[in-house]
Design a protein around this motif. Structure first.
Motif, short mmCIF file in Angstrom:
data_model
loop_
_atom_site.label_atom_id
_atom_site.label_comp_id
_atom_site.label_asym_id
_atom_site.label_seq_id
_atom_site.Cartn_x
_atom_site.Cartn_y
_atom_site.Cartn_z
N TYR A 22 14.49 -0.87 2.50
CA TYR A 22 13.13 -0.90 1.97
C TYR A 22 12.33 -1.83 2.11
O TYR A 22 11.08 -1.49 2.69
N LEU A 23 12.72 -3.21 2.15
CA LEU A 23 11.86 -4.16 2.70
C LEU A 23 11.59 -4.07 4.36
O LEU A 23 10.34 -4.40 4.53
N TYR A 24 12.35 -3.80 5.01
CA TYR A 24 12.17 -3.56 6.66
C TYR A 24 11.02 -2.54 6.54
O TYR A 24 10.08 -2.99 7.38
N LYS A 25 10.86 -1.55 5.92
CA LYS A 25 10.15 -0.65 5.88
C LYS A 25 8.71 -1.11 5.38
O LYS A 25 7.72 -0.63 6.02
N GLN A 26 8.67 -1.83 4.29
CA GLN A 26 7.47 -2.33 3.69
C GLN A 26 6.76 -3.14 4.74
O GLN A 26 5.61 -3.23 4.78
N ILE A 27 7.53 -4.03 5.49
CA ILE A 27 6.92 -5.00 6.52
C ILE A 27 6.59 -3.92 7.68
O ILE A 27 5.40 -4.27 7.84
N GLU A 28 7.28 -3.08 7.86
CA GLU A 28 6.84 -2.33 9.08
C GLU A 28 5.57 -1.42 8.70
O GLU A 28 4.57 -1.52 9.56
N TYR A 29 5.27 -1.05 7.57
CA TYR A 29 4.25 -0.18 7.26
C TYR A 29 2.89 -1.12 6.99
O TYR A 29 1.74 -0.87 7.28
N ILE A 30 3.24 -2.34 6.29
CA ILE A 30 1.99 -3.31 5.81
C ILE A 30 1.53 -3.96 6.96
O ILE A 30 0.52 -4.49 7.14
N LYS A 31 2.47 -4.44 8.05
CA LYS A 31 2.39 -5.54 8.99
C LYS A 31 1.57 -6.53 8.62
O LYS A 31 0.23 -6.78 9.15
N PRO A 32 1.93 -7.34 7.90
CA PRO A 32 1.36 -8.76 7.64
C PRO A 32 1.43 -9.46 8.82
O PRO A 32 2.02 -9.30 9.69
#
Ligand code: URA
Length: 212
Positions: free
Chosen positions: A135-145
């Motif tokens: 879930y976190l990997y995908k949050q990072i991938e989608y948000i791209k901070p």
């Protein structure tokens, strides 16, 4: 009749906000299309035993266009009740840190390694991390901070795939999948060790310099 419609719209946005979409009106469709289904999937997750003891899934909250993402360990008691990350005592301190940066919570994105509270706030188990981390990997991938700030040992060691202590990791730049990663002490640690606040502020200033 007219009032009812406004009430319904307001409660819809309040529901979205509680679920971590506080910048709903300004979200780009492309990001929503990815984050919202992921959040809905996490809300129903029962991949590990924490599903039986949790009150609410704490997916994450803030701006999905954020340049800066904070990643903590796992929800605590208050977060489990509210379904929002960092809303307890440690959260109050994190909010102060964010405001000292000249930002608001709504400007950044805040989430955790685990989306559900471990009973009695015990440490996350390796098997819980391994089923939840996607879930976190995908949050990072989608948000791209542009920058990720790892709050504490679990967040930093997990994302950097290392067993090096947080004392050694903090304060220097690392990289997570091409994104600048700054480990620092967890706000809960600062509550117990206020003298470490100055070290955290040094780390935060490095983040501010990058984000200007
Ligand atoms: N500690 C964390 O690591 N995360 C929270 O959301 C709250 C406390």
């Amino acid at each position: 009749m007219g009032k009812d419609i406004f009430k319904a719209i307001r409660s819809y946005f309040e529901m979205e906000k509680a679920g971590g979409i506080s910048e709903y009106l300004f979200s780009s469709k492309a990001k929503d299309d990815k984050i919202l289904p992921l959040r809905d999937e996490a809300q129903k997750c029962n991949k590990c035993a924490l599903a039986k003891t949790r009150n609410k899934v704490v997916f994450g909250s803030g701006n999905i266009h954020a340049r800066l993402m904070f990643v903590g360990e796992a929800p605590g008691h208050e977060e489990d009740i509210q379904g929002m990350p960092f809303v307890g005592e440690a959260g109050t301190l994190l909010t102060k840190i964010i405001e000292a940066m000249g930002l608001k919570r709504e400007d950044v994105y805040i989430c955790n390694i685990l989306k559900c509270r471990p009973p009695k706030n015990r440490n996350p188990l390796p098997e819980e991390i391994s089923v939840c981390i996607d879930y976190l990997y995908k949050q990072i991938e989608y948000i791209k901070p542009e920058v990720i700030c790892g709050l504490g040992k679990f967040s930093s060691q997990t994302l950097l795939n290392t067993e090096t202590s947080i004392t050694k990791l903090r304060g220097t730049w690392h990289e997570f999948r091409g994104i600048r990663f700054m480990p620092t002490f967890h706000p809960a640690y600062l509550l117990r060790n206020p003298s470490a606040k100055k070290l955290v502020w040094q780390d935060i200033k490095k983040i501010m310099a990058v984000l200007k």
